[in-house]
Design an enzyme around this catalytic site. Structure first.
Site, mmCIF file in Angstrom:
data_model
loop_
_atom_site.group_PDB
_atom_site.id
_atom_site.type_symbol
_atom_site.label_atom_id
_atom_site.label_comp_id
_atom_site.label_asym_id
_atom_site.label_seq_id
_atom_site.Cartn_x
_atom_site.Cartn_y
_atom_site.Cartn_z
ATOM 1 N N HIS A 1 -6.132 -7.172 -0.364
ATOM 2 C CA HIS A 1 -6.298 -5.749 -0.667
ATOM 3 C C HIS A 1 -5.581 -5.387 -1.970
ATOM 4 O O HIS A 1 -4.585 -6.019 -2.327
ATOM 5 C CB HIS A 1 -5.714 -4.893 0.466
ATOM 6 N N ASP B 1 -2.500 -10.545 -2.121
ATOM 7 C CA ASP B 1 -3.041 -9.994 -0.872
ATOM 8 C C ASP B 1 -4.504 -9.616 -1.142
ATOM 9 O O ASP B 1 -4.842 -9.223 -2.254
ATOM 10 C CB ASP B 1 -2.228 -8.757 -0.471
ATOM 11 N N HIS C 1 0.823 -1.219 0.000
ATOM 12 C CA HIS C 1 0.000 0.000 0.000
ATOM 13 C C HIS C 1 0.857 1.269 0.000
ATOM 14 O O HIS C 1 0.352 2.352 -0.283
ATOM 15 C CB HIS C 1 -0.903 0.046 1.238
HETATM 16 N N1 Q9C Z 1 -11.626 1.611 7.860
HETATM 17 C C1 Q9C Z 1 -2.407 -5.043 4.316
HETATM 18 O O1 Q9C Z 1 -3.033 -6.074 4.287
HETATM 19 N N2 Q9C Z 1 -7.917 -1.325 7.072
HETATM 20 N N3 Q9C Z 1 -2.955 -3.894 4.717
HETATM 21 C C2 Q9C Z 1 -8.347 -0.067 7.557
HETATM 22 C C3 Q9C Z 1 -10.204 1.430 7.880
HETATM 23 C C4 Q9C Z 1 -6.573 -1.303 6.635
HETATM 24 C C5 Q9C Z 1 -4.337 -3.848 5.098
HETATM 25 C C6 Q9C Z 1 -9.828 0.001 7.701
HETATM 26 C C7 Q9C Z 1 -6.163 -2.571 6.010
HETATM 27 C C8 Q9C Z 1 -4.735 -2.534 5.552
HETATM 28 C C9 Q9C Z 1 -0.980 -5.013 3.972
HETATM 29 ZN ZN ZN Z 2 -3.962 -6.963 2.776
#
Ligand code: Q9C
Ligand code: ZN
Length: 692
Positions: free
Chosen positions: A187, A185, A145
């Site tokens: 995401h 992943d 990210h």
């Molecule tokens: N409403 C990785 O898997 N979530 N990052 C935040 C906010 C963040 C995931 C939710 C998720 C990040 C590397």
């Molecule tokens: Zn992730």
């Protein structure tokens, strides 16, 4: 007499990187957080308990040098991450973190971030050089990210992007010119996408939960229309799930219909996997249900590229057990150790919708995608409803189009232990009609892992059976006798269809079957059918006739059959190659659906002979059923009945086989101890000069 262990030289050299210092990046106040140090500890402990580290090469983590960060990140960002853990930031650290999206920072963060990025460089360099076949980098904080000037989503530096740039810009002598980044992943890898958006030297592929832009990191960046720009157009591929609960089958379908065909064409020099395991079953953030075996299959399918040069880099993944088991399964794949398991055979309807959309978007850049996804196999006019046939779901209310509901007993073909995996498949109403193996029914909590209350449509079992995703795994469990009466009577020639390659006299090599295992048994049989030689030229052997079997029985004739006990999956691959349909523009085609599946097998058994519409332009388009041996069906393939009539009437030329072709036939009969060389020549010549 052998030195040391002979296996060691054959075993792939797999590197592992892990360093306890990366555990010192923690929440400042000890608050619980999914991206916790225990993640990499749990993975390492699991690998240790399975004896993996001693079968691997352990690499030292190292800190990235600032100059290597600079090709990816701004000077501002580098300074921030470098200094954030120092004393003078003690008072400001929390505030800075709170202004970032999903980031915490503490005194250990800088070092961990430098180690994570440096370790991925180290891993990539070792693999690029060829010192190691592959490496697993068990690192944190994750990276995908992180953008040029932005830490976000638990990521500080973009570890994978930094390593990719390092190989391309800093080490041209290693010869890495094209890099495939596979980001599985759950995401979207927004950071990595941005860094190579205009760069064709990096093919970025991300499959992620998207929920039409509502899933983290929300917005449109992860949409399938984001395909890259300028020279990078076509080199950014997003596969955005419409909802959670995606499983092995969905991922495999995307691999088979998007990633793998493109990777074949792209032909990367190395593959970096942004391997988050937050699409794993029971992950608290992902809401998907990929199993360790599923991950191992995804990785396995990548190993055919880049001479197996793979760097697997940990990204997300927040269920300690799931990530540990998933990394273990992947380690075994890289070590080329056997893995067992079965996948849930169900895809979402939405998965095919997404796959179609992605293919449509990219087909201008990847011609291999510019073909319709083959849907159902067309046979005759009537096709039984697979839901009833395959799963014999007791009271299925699925309507059969033709109103000819039939119950088919696979035990006619399949032995009990083979049948078992099939019989275990049943429709579980409670799970939206999703088909799952009954011994793998998901536990309640894993279902609740999906916070989504979406109205996901699931594919009915009808489509599951026709869907490409399941046919190989299903048909690999079914055995048949493939009865050869032509050049395939000679074992080395037949093995070309299984293992690939060619024997003397052949004009081109075969591509082989995806399953290269040898036939389980070989036996000979004589059947009361006429062997004849039609046509005047073959692509494989040049001028001369080619063997066909008259589907009609006639007690005055006899044909020698060499029968190979192979799987129905392999039979499909043979059928494809026999009909020269395996290649298109010099590209080996994947079979999206089998030419001959269990329903068709049942149909052939009943009708003895069946012309396959999908093969109508091939020479061996008709499948013949010649009875059973050891309770397994005997199948062969020949020309259409009308061709036989035209050979008989003289309308089509019949002709003697070419010399090389004759030799393979004779070799087969002689080495199979059926006839002497003289007898074999006489037998073939007799068949070739036969007149009505
Ligand atoms: N409403 C990785 O898997 N979530 N990052 C935040 C906010 C963040 C995931 C939710 C998720 C990040 C590397
Ligand atoms: Zn992730």
């Amino acid at each position: 007499m052998m030195a040391a262990s002979p296996d060691d030289s054959l075993r792939p050299r797999v590197g592992l990187i892990y360093d306890e210092r990366m555990c010192r990046h923690t929440t400042p106040d000890g608050e619980a957080h999914p991206e916790c140090p225990e993640r990499i500890r749990a993975i390492w402990k699991k690998l240790e308990s399975e004896g993996i580290p001693r079968r691997c090469v352990l690499l030292n983590a190292r800190k990235v040098e600032d100059k290597y960060l600079a090709s990816v990140h701004t000077q501002n960002h580098i300074e921030l991450i470098k200094n954030i853990s120092s004393k003078e930031f003690d008072s400001r650290r929390q505030k800075i973190a709170s202004e970032l999206d999903s980031i915490y920072l503490n005194v250990g963060s800088s070092e961990a971030a430098y180690l994570a990025a440096g370790s991925v460089i180290e891993a990539s360099e070792k693999v690029a050089k060829g010192d190691l076949n592959s490496v697993i980098a068990i690192v944190r904080p994750p990276g995908h990210h992180a953008e040029s000037n932005e830490a976000m989503g638990f990521c500080l530096f973009n570890n994978v992007a930094i390593a990719a740039n390092y190989l391309l810009n800093e080490k041209p002598e290693l010869g890495i010119k094209k890099i495939l980044i596979v980001d599985w992943d759950v995401h979207h890898g927004n950071g990595t996408q941005k860094m190579f958006y205009k760069d064709p030297r990096v093919l970025f592929f991300s499959v992620h939960r998207f929920d039409f832009g509502d899933f983290y990191p929300s917005g449109d960046d992860g949409a399938y229309c984001m395909i890259g720009e300028g020279p990078g157009a076509g080199y950014n591929i997003n596969v955005p799930w419409e909802h959670g609960q995606c499983s092995d089958a969905d991922y495999i379908a995307v691999w088979d219909h998007v990633l793998i065909p493109i990777a074949k064409e792209y032909n990367p020099d190395i593959i970096l996997v942004s391997a988050g395991f937050d699409a794993a079953i029971d992950d608290p953030l992902g809401g998907c249900c990929v199993t360790p075996h599923g991950y191992s299959l995804l990785l396995q399918k990548l190993m055919q590229f880049a001479q197996g040069k793979i760097v697997m880099v940990l990204e997300g993944g927040y269920n300690l057990k799931s990530i540990a088991n998933s990394v273990l399964a992947c380690a075994k794949v890289l070590l080329q150790e056997e893995s067992v398991g079965s996948i849930q055979t169900a895809t979402f309807k939405s998965t095919w919708r997404v796959i179609e959309a992605v293919r449509h978007e990219l087909k201008g850049y990847w011609p291999v995608l510019d073909v319709e996804l083959p849907q159902n196999l067309l046979i005759t006019n009537s096709r039984p409803c697979p839901a009833e046939v395959t799963y014999s779901s007791s009271e299925s209310d699925v309507e059969n189009d033709e109103g000819t509901a039939r119950t088919i007993n696979f035990s006619d073909f399949v032995e009990d232990d083979v049948l078992l995996p099939l019989s275990k498949l049943k429709i579980d109403e409670g799970n939206h009609g999703k088909v799952i193996a009954s011994d793998q029914v998901q536990e309640e909590e894993s279902l609740s892992a999906s916070e989504a209350s979406h109205d996901a449509e699931l594919v009915t079992s009808n489509e599951i059976v026709d869907g490409y995703i399941t046919w190989r795994s299903l048909l690999s469990k079914v055995e048949v006798w493939y009865a050869s009466f032509g050049s395939n009577m000679w074992m080395p020639r037949f093995l070309c269809y299984i293992e690939g390659g060619k024997v003397e006299g052949m004009s081109a090599p075969c591509c082989g079957s995806l399953d290269k295992s040898s036939p389980k048994d070989v036996i000979w049989k004589i059947v009361p059918h006429r062997l004849l030689f039609g046509r005047s030229h073959t692509r494989t052997w040049g001028a001369g006739g080619v063997a066909f079997l008259d589907p009609e029985r006639s007690t005055s004739d006899k044909a020698y059959l060499c029968m190979y006990r192979i799987t129905l999956e392999q039979f499909n691959d043979v059928l494809l190659q026999e009909n020269s349909l395996h290649q298109e523009n010099g590209i080996i085609k994947q079979m999206a659906s089998p030419l001959l599946d269990l329903h068709i097998l049942e149909y052939v058994a009943k009708n003895k002979s069946l012309p396959l519409k999908t093969l109508k332009d091939g020479w061996y388009s008709t499948v013949l059923y010649l009875g059973k041996e050891d309770d397994l069906p005997i199948l062969t393939m020949t020309c259409s009945a009308s061709d036989v009539e035209r050979f008989k009437s003289g309308e089509l030329p019949a002709s003697v086989p070419a010399k090389d072709y004759m030799n393979t036939l004779v070799n087969g009969l002689v080495e199979g101890k059926q006839l002497t060389r003289e007898e074999a020549v006489a037998y073939v010549n007799g068949a070739a000069t036969w007149k009505l």
